[in-house]
Design a protein around this motif. Structure first.
Motif, mmCIF file in Angstrom:
data_model
loop_
_atom_site.group_PDB
_atom_site.id
_atom_site.type_symbol
_atom_site.label_atom_id
_atom_site.label_comp_id
_atom_site.label_asym_id
_atom_site.label_seq_id
_atom_site.Cartn_x
_atom_site.Cartn_y
_atom_site.Cartn_z
ATOM 1 N N ILE A 77 0.945 -1.121 -0.073
ATOM 2 C CA ILE A 77 -0.086 -0.068 0.061
ATOM 3 C C ILE A 77 0.876 1.312 -0.077
ATOM 4 O O ILE A 77 1.992 1.271 0.420
ATOM 5 N N ILE A 78 0.500 2.190 -0.743
ATOM 6 C CA ILE A 78 1.190 3.551 -0.761
ATOM 7 C C ILE A 78 0.341 4.764 -0.591
ATOM 8 O O ILE A 78 -0.919 4.635 -0.771
ATOM 9 N N ASP A 79 0.729 5.547 0.616
ATOM 10 C CA ASP A 79 -0.319 6.693 0.871
ATOM 11 C C ASP A 79 0.342 8.059 0.728
ATOM 12 O O ASP A 79 1.326 8.108 0.843
ATOM 13 N N ILE A 80 -0.459 8.986 0.287
ATOM 14 C CA ILE A 80 -0.264 10.466 0.359
ATOM 15 C C ILE A 80 -1.343 10.762 1.400
ATOM 16 O O ILE A 80 -2.401 10.529 1.345
ATOM 17 N N MET A 81 -0.631 11.164 2.302
ATOM 18 C CA MET A 81 -1.568 11.754 3.671
ATOM 19 C C MET A 81 -1.004 12.999 4.052
ATOM 20 O O MET A 81 -0.093 13.652 3.557
ATOM 21 N N ASN A 82 -1.826 13.658 5.295
ATOM 22 C CA ASN A 82 -1.287 14.908 5.662
ATOM 23 C C ASN A 82 -1.093 15.831 4.650
ATOM 24 O O ASN A 82 -0.538 16.793 4.614
ATOM 25 N N PHE A 83 -2.161 15.712 3.624
ATOM 26 C CA PHE A 83 -2.265 16.746 2.487
ATOM 27 C C PHE A 83 -2.590 18.171 3.027
ATOM 28 O O PHE A 83 -3.847 18.422 3.755
ATOM 29 N N GLU A 84 -1.938 19.109 2.658
ATOM 30 C CA GLU A 84 -2.152 20.701 2.974
ATOM 31 C C GLU A 84 -2.257 21.131 1.675
ATOM 32 O O GLU A 84 -1.377 21.535 0.827
ATOM 33 N N PRO A 85 -3.657 21.577 1.193
ATOM 34 C CA PRO A 85 -3.892 22.013 -0.028
ATOM 35 C C PRO A 85 -3.305 23.519 -0.101
ATOM 36 O O PRO A 85 -3.027 23.911 -1.280
ATOM 37 N N ARG A 86 -3.510 24.391 0.875
ATOM 38 C CA ARG A 86 -3.056 25.491 0.792
ATOM 39 C C ARG A 86 -1.306 25.762 0.510
ATOM 40 O O ARG A 86 -0.953 26.544 -0.353
ATOM 41 N N HIS A 87 -0.554 24.704 0.916
ATOM 42 C CA HIS A 87 0.619 24.639 0.796
ATOM 43 C C HIS A 87 1.237 23.589 -0.415
ATOM 44 O O HIS A 87 2.327 23.603 -0.673
ATOM 45 N N MET A 88 0.487 22.936 -0.794
ATOM 46 C CA MET A 88 0.344 22.005 -1.739
ATOM 47 C C MET A 88 1.619 20.971 -1.423
ATOM 48 O O MET A 88 2.373 20.535 -2.324
ATOM 49 N N LEU A 121 -1.793 16.132 -9.095
ATOM 50 C CA LEU A 121 -2.180 16.767 -8.109
ATOM 51 C C LEU A 121 -1.492 17.966 -8.082
ATOM 52 O O LEU A 121 -1.912 19.046 -7.503
ATOM 53 N N HIS A 122 -0.355 18.324 -9.019
ATOM 54 C CA HIS A 122 0.290 19.276 -8.907
ATOM 55 C C HIS A 122 0.813 19.752 -7.530
ATOM 56 O O HIS A 122 0.994 20.902 -7.266
ATOM 57 N N LEU A 123 1.238 19.111 -6.577
ATOM 58 C CA LEU A 123 1.972 19.039 -5.477
ATOM 59 C C LEU A 123 3.348 19.926 -5.588
ATOM 60 O O LEU A 123 3.879 19.781 -6.608
ATOM 61 N N HIS A 124 3.706 20.649 -4.681
ATOM 62 C CA HIS A 124 4.887 21.399 -4.787
ATOM 63 C C HIS A 124 5.945 20.531 -4.152
ATOM 64 O O HIS A 124 7.132 20.620 -4.286
ATOM 65 N N GLN A 125 5.449 19.669 -3.095
ATOM 66 C CA GLN A 125 6.441 19.057 -2.343
ATOM 67 C C GLN A 125 5.880 17.664 -1.715
ATOM 68 O O GLN A 125 4.693 17.805 -1.434
ATOM 69 N N TYR A 162 12.011 6.618 23.365
ATOM 70 C CA TYR A 162 11.842 7.308 22.101
ATOM 71 C C TYR A 162 13.083 7.367 21.318
ATOM 72 O O TYR A 162 14.382 7.154 21.826
ATOM 73 N N VAL A 163 12.910 7.435 19.980
ATOM 74 C CA VAL A 163 14.031 7.222 19.074
ATOM 75 C C VAL A 163 14.042 8.551 18.274
ATOM 76 O O VAL A 163 12.677 9.096 17.935
ATOM 77 N N ASP A 164 15.063 8.957 17.710
ATOM 78 C CA ASP A 164 15.147 10.135 16.552
ATOM 79 C C ASP A 164 14.548 9.949 15.373
ATOM 80 O O ASP A 164 14.510 8.566 14.799
ATOM 81 N N ALA A 165 13.918 10.701 14.547
ATOM 82 C CA ALA A 165 13.737 10.462 13.129
ATOM 83 C C ALA A 165 14.407 11.426 12.233
ATOM 84 O O ALA A 165 14.995 12.771 12.767
ATOM 85 N N ILE A 166 14.463 11.263 10.882
ATOM 86 C CA ILE A 166 14.706 12.364 9.912
ATOM 87 C C ILE A 166 13.277 12.727 8.954
ATOM 88 O O ILE A 166 12.636 11.777 8.906
ATOM 89 N N MET A 167 13.526 13.962 8.610
ATOM 90 C CA MET A 167 12.591 14.301 7.591
ATOM 91 C C MET A 167 13.185 14.350 6.498
ATOM 92 O O MET A 167 14.330 15.126 6.322
ATOM 93 N N MET A 168 12.548 13.755 5.423
ATOM 94 C CA MET A 168 13.242 14.000 3.946
ATOM 95 C C MET A 168 12.155 14.641 3.054
ATOM 96 O O MET A 168 10.944 14.090 3.237
ATOM 97 N N GLN A 169 12.604 15.522 2.217
ATOM 98 C CA GLN A 169 11.568 16.032 1.344
ATOM 99 C C GLN A 169 11.966 15.809 -0.209
ATOM 100 O O GLN A 169 13.094 16.033 -0.323
ATOM 101 N N LEU A 170 10.947 16.200 -0.987
ATOM 102 C CA LEU A 170 11.378 16.058 -2.339
ATOM 103 C C LEU A 170 10.426 17.302 -2.939
ATOM 104 O O LEU A 170 9.282 17.515 -2.850
ATOM 105 N N LEU A 171 11.132 18.195 -3.426
ATOM 106 C CA LEU A 171 10.603 19.303 -4.139
ATOM 107 C C LEU A 171 10.233 18.835 -5.583
ATOM 108 O O LEU A 171 10.937 18.467 -6.282
ATOM 109 N N LEU A 172 8.960 19.054 -6.047
ATOM 110 C CA LEU A 172 8.539 18.477 -7.089
ATOM 111 C C LEU A 172 8.602 19.786 -8.277
ATOM 112 O O LEU A 172 8.497 20.868 -8.096
#
Length: 172
Positions: A77-88, A121-125, A162-172
């Motif tokens: 399964i693959i999810d796109i979640m926590n969609f923020e339309p104002r910020h795309m 969807l024309h998402l920005h990231q 508790y363990v640390d996490a990293i956030m990674m992003q892809l600008l589209l």
């Protein structure tokens, strides 16, 4: 063993027939550490989720798709979640079932969802949040162009600590 068809996938909307796969994935306690749930879901609840899902990212604020291999088998399964339309922007999540891992399905599915997010969807990231100990996921997203953008201290509760996490992003 890899073959030429292993990394060919299609993404499709969930159907009522996917209930058993969804039930196994959502109730796999080994996956709870990477998500935000820590309770089992009943078949009834998941049946209603499938039935009530509009498959409209603006209405649901998420999009959940089944990953099928070239043989028509559900592999994850693959999810796109926590969609923020104002910020795309939106968060991305993926689960490939154990027996289908290391066959290229995850990278093929993520490539497809990136294309969909950008061209339809024309998402920005897109962004992902990964446990620092999950090197396989980190390497997957790095190989697909995601960049680490932040470190999240004590972000995930796992194995009684508790363990640390990293956030990674892809600008589209």
């Amino acid at each position: 063993m890899n073959n030429e068809h292993d990394n060919t996938v299609s993404l499709r909307a969930m159907e009522p027939e996917d209930l058993d796969v969804l039930y196994r994935i959502e109730n796999d306690t080994k996956l709870w550490d990477v998500g935000c749930t820590n309770v089992p879901y009943s078949r009834y609840t998941l049946h209603n989720y499938i039935a009530d899902c509009k498959n409209d990212i603006y209405a649901d604020r998420q999009l959940r798709l089944m990953i099928e291999n070239a043989d028509g088998e559900d592999v994850g399964i693959i999810d796109i979640m926590n969609f923020e339309p104002r910020h795309m922007r939106a968060e991305l999540g993926i689960v490939v079932m154990n027996r289908y891992r290391r066959h290229g399905y995850a990278s093929a599915a993520v490539r497809k969802i990136i294309s969909y997010a950008c061209n339809t969807l024309h998402l920005h990231q897109l962004y992902v949040i990964i446990d620092v100990g999950n090197k396989a996921s980190e390497n997957l997203f790095l190989s697909l162009g995601f960049k680490q953008c932040s470190s999240l201290k004590d972000w995930l509760y796992k194995d009684g600590r508790y363990v640390d996490a990293i956030m990674m992003q892809l600008l589209l």
